[in-house]
Enzyme design. Structure first.
Site, PDB file in Angstrom:
ATOM      1  N   ASP A 145      -8.074  -5.886   1.461  1.00 60.46           N
ATOM      2  CA  ASP A 145      -7.190  -4.716   1.752  1.00 60.46           C
ATOM      3  C   ASP A 145      -7.535  -3.959   2.963  1.00 60.46           C
ATOM      4  O   ASP A 145      -8.770  -3.488   3.068  1.00 60.46           O
ATOM      5  CB  ASP A 145      -7.467  -3.689   0.651  1.00 60.46           C
ATOM      6  CG  ASP A 145      -6.718  -2.429   0.592  1.00 60.46           C
ATOM      7  OD1 ASP A 145      -6.031  -2.243   1.688  1.00 60.46           O
ATOM      8  OD2 ASP A 145      -7.230  -1.474  -0.082  1.00 60.46           O
ATOM      9  N   GLY A 146      -6.863  -4.040   4.115  1.00 55.67           N
ATOM     10  CA  GLY A 146      -7.328  -3.024   5.282  1.00 55.67           C
ATOM     11  C   GLY A 146      -6.995  -3.890   6.327  1.00 55.67           C
ATOM     12  O   GLY A 146      -7.481  -4.876   6.735  1.00 55.67           O
ATOM     13  N   SER A 187       0.180  -2.030   9.462  1.00 55.85           N
ATOM     14  CA  SER A 187       0.082  -3.228  10.572  1.00 55.85           C
ATOM     15  C   SER A 187       0.723  -4.187  10.136  1.00 55.85           C
ATOM     16  O   SER A 187       0.843  -5.338  11.007  1.00 55.85           O
ATOM     17  CB  SER A 187      -1.493  -3.396  10.956  1.00 55.85           C
ATOM     18  OG  SER A 187      -1.966  -4.064   9.814  1.00 55.85           O
ATOM     19  N   PHE A 196      -7.986   5.884   5.370  1.00 56.62           N
ATOM     20  CA  PHE A 196      -7.441   6.021   6.594  1.00 56.62           C
ATOM     21  C   PHE A 196      -6.741   4.375   7.276  1.00 56.62           C
ATOM     22  O   PHE A 196      -7.086   3.637   7.258  1.00 56.62           O
ATOM     23  CB  PHE A 196      -8.559   6.263   7.792  1.00 56.62           C
ATOM     24  CG  PHE A 196      -9.135   7.554   7.335  1.00 56.62           C
ATOM     25  CD1 PHE A 196      -8.457   8.903   7.611  1.00 56.62           C
ATOM     26  CD2 PHE A 196     -10.399   7.606   6.602  1.00 56.62           C
ATOM     27  CE1 PHE A 196      -9.152  10.149   7.393  1.00 56.62           C
ATOM     28  CE2 PHE A 196     -11.023   9.017   6.372  1.00 56.62           C
ATOM     29  CZ  PHE A 196     -10.259  10.262   6.803  1.00 56.62           C
ATOM     30  N   SER A 197      -5.314   4.928   7.407  1.00 60.98           N
ATOM     31  CA  SER A 197      -4.640   3.887   8.004  1.00 60.98           C
ATOM     32  C   SER A 197      -5.225   3.592   9.550  1.00 60.98           C
ATOM     33  O   SER A 197      -5.502   4.464  10.250  1.00 60.98           O
ATOM     34  CB  SER A 197      -3.054   3.945   7.749  1.00 60.98           C
ATOM     35  OG  SER A 197      -2.584   5.010   8.557  1.00 60.98           O
ATOM     36  N   SER A 217       0.943  -1.021  -0.133  1.00 60.70           N
ATOM     37  CA  SER A 217       0.012   0.057   0.008  1.00 60.70           C
ATOM     38  C   SER A 217       0.908   1.307  -0.105  1.00 60.70           C
ATOM     39  O   SER A 217       1.646   1.795   0.963  1.00 60.70           O
ATOM     40  CB  SER A 217      -0.967   0.038   1.179  1.00 60.70           C
ATOM     41  OG  SER A 217      -1.570   1.146   1.299  1.00 60.70           O
ATOM     42  N   ASP A 239      -3.621   4.170  -3.550  1.00 63.40           N
ATOM     43  CA  ASP A 239      -5.213   4.440  -3.282  1.00 63.40           C
ATOM     44  C   ASP A 239      -5.159   6.023  -3.677  1.00 63.40           C
ATOM     45  O   ASP A 239      -4.567   6.860  -3.400  1.00 63.40           O
ATOM     46  CB  ASP A 239      -5.268   4.576  -1.702  1.00 63.40           C
ATOM     47  CG  ASP A 239      -5.305   3.142  -1.265  1.00 63.40           C
ATOM     48  OD1 ASP A 239      -6.388   2.471  -1.773  1.00 63.40           O
ATOM     49  OD2 ASP A 239      -4.636   2.698  -0.302  1.00 63.40           O
TER      50      ASP A 239
END
Length: 239
Positions: A182-183, A206, A150-151, A14, A41
């Site tokens: 994704d996320g 993360s 938003f991370s 990402s 993104d």
């Protein structure tokens, strides 16, 4: 266009979670790992309440990157941005199911721009009645497991159920279309999404970019966690 090498399990990096002040160095470090492509993104301020990464940044990144780049347009009226991001250097362009009136027309615009289309779904959006027909048009499905832009968010459990249903529908239709999760993808969550049916993992703050570890180390650990989870699923254990 560059094409991602297909593997049983793939990791994408990402870009929004990379060090944008030293992007060229960050790209080269990431490319020394086993990532398959970059995930870039773009959020338009309407699809979610933030603005991130412009086509100008993508153009500069393209000069430094050898691997393919997937531009994820988290935007309404994606037709307005497709040619911009294609010219800037995208190889794949992901567009949202929730943002299109005629997905097939949008997919064709992406192809004409020299890129491959990817179909994206928000974390809260389940696969609809047209899922299989649309999935047959793309190399993979991008399933968000958090809100875009938003991370640091926690994975939404409902999204895992959607991945499981998507995989069932794809298998029933005999389609080899991959599913990208994704996320909040990390050691704790990788088993959940892989067992549900994901085979592309988008790494961010993360999981892929951790302090005290190289991207190569983190990517290797992500792939190992995915392989273990896939093996457990095959054995029918720890479901």
């Amino acid at each position: 266009m560059r094409q991602a090498e297909e593997k049983q399990i793939m990791v994408s990096a990402s870009v929004s979670c990379m060090d944008l002040c030293r992007l060229g160095e960050a790209v080269k470090e990431a490319e020394q790992s086993d990532i398959s492509f970059f995930h870039f993104d773009m959020v338009d301020g309407r699809f979610n309440k933030c603005f991130i990464l412009s086509e100008t940044l993508l153009e500069h990144m393209r000069k430094a990157a050898d691997l393919p780049i997937e531009a994820h347009l988290a935007a309404y009226e994606p037709e307005c941005y497709i040619d911009l991001y294609a010219r800037a250097g995208a190889d794949y362009i992901a567009v949202h199911y929730e943002a299109m009136e005629d997905p097939f027309k949008v997919f064709e615009q992406i192809r004409k721009a020299g890129c491959k289309p990817v179909l994206a779904y928000k974390a809260s959006t389940p696969p609809g009645g047209d899922f299989v027909q649309l999935a047959a048009e793309v190399p993979w499905i991008l399933k968000l497991t958090v809100n875009p832009g938003f991370s640091g968010q926690k994975m939404q459990e409902g999204a895992i159920k959607h991945i499981r249903r998507m995989r069932e529908l794809l298998d029933d239709a005999g389609l080899k279309t991959k599913i990208q999760a994704d996320g909040n993808i990390n050691q704790e969550t990788i088993p959940k999404v892989v067992k549900a049916g994901a085979d592309i993992l988008t790494g961010g703050t993360s999981g892929l970019f951790l302090q005290g570890k190289t991207v190569k180390q983190c990517c290797g650990e992500m792939l190992e966690a995915a392989e273990r989870a896939k093996g457990e699923s095959t054995d029918g254990t720890n479901e």
